[in-house]
Design a protein around this motif. Structure first.
Motif: not given
Length: 179
Positions: A153-163
């Motif tokens: 998990k990374s910040h980018e992956q969390i944002v991408q999954c939310a979107i």
């Protein structure tokens, strides 16, 4: 439809299964979350086991995942057996690893379904309407929860999954009226 257990047919059981609930915790929100969790966890387990079976069959046949022919199917006229790889605690292909991966994937699928189902129900009850906004919020929060269960998990992956969760959920809600 007869409610007597001796006279109910298999088709009656299937119809009753769709209308009834697995659980009765005394509140519709808890019932919905638990039922969604169990159903999705079962789907996750089946998906994980079928994926492992596929890769075991591909390796057992000597095929590459790119689709080539096996270089050598038998040695000295005897078939090679790749199932002994299922032994060992540290082996990636061990039975213990299969069970661990299946459990993890079941938990991920169940968590996603339970969170989404609970959020959509709660938002519908609090706002009084079920629209694309509820779906977008529930999808985004579910995407974040799913991303937090991933190994890398990374910040980018969390944002991408939310979107992605918000987009898929909103699209599903909007397309429900069309189809």
């Amino acid at each position: 439809m007869s409610h007597n257990l001796e006279t109910r047919s298999f088709v009656d059981e299937i119809r009753h299964f769709d209308k009834s609930s697995f659980f009765d915790f005394g509140h519709p929100l808890l019932n919905r979350i638990a039922e969604s969790f169990v159903k999705a966890a079962g789907i996750g387990a089946i998906q994980a086991v079928s994926r492992e079976a596929y890769f075991t069959a591909i390796e057992g046949a000597g095929l590459e995942s790119s689709g080539g022919l096996p270089a050598e199917i038998s040695v000295d006229g005897k078939k090679r057996h790749h199932l002994p790889d299922l032994r060992g605690e540290t082996n990636r292909k061990s039975l213990e690893a299969l069970v661990r991966n299946t459990g993890k994937e079941s938990l991920q699928w169940g968590l996603a379904a339970g969170v989404y189902s609970g959020l959509t129900y709660g938002l519908r009850e609090s706002r009084g309407v079920h629209d694309w906004k509820n779906s977008a919020v529930a999808g985004a929060i579910t995407g974040v929860a799913l991303a937090l269960t991933a190994d890398d998990k990374s910040h980018e992956q969390i944002v991408q999954c939310a979107i992605t969760g918000a987009a898929i959920s909103t699209a599903a809600n909007l397309l429900t009226g069309i189809f």
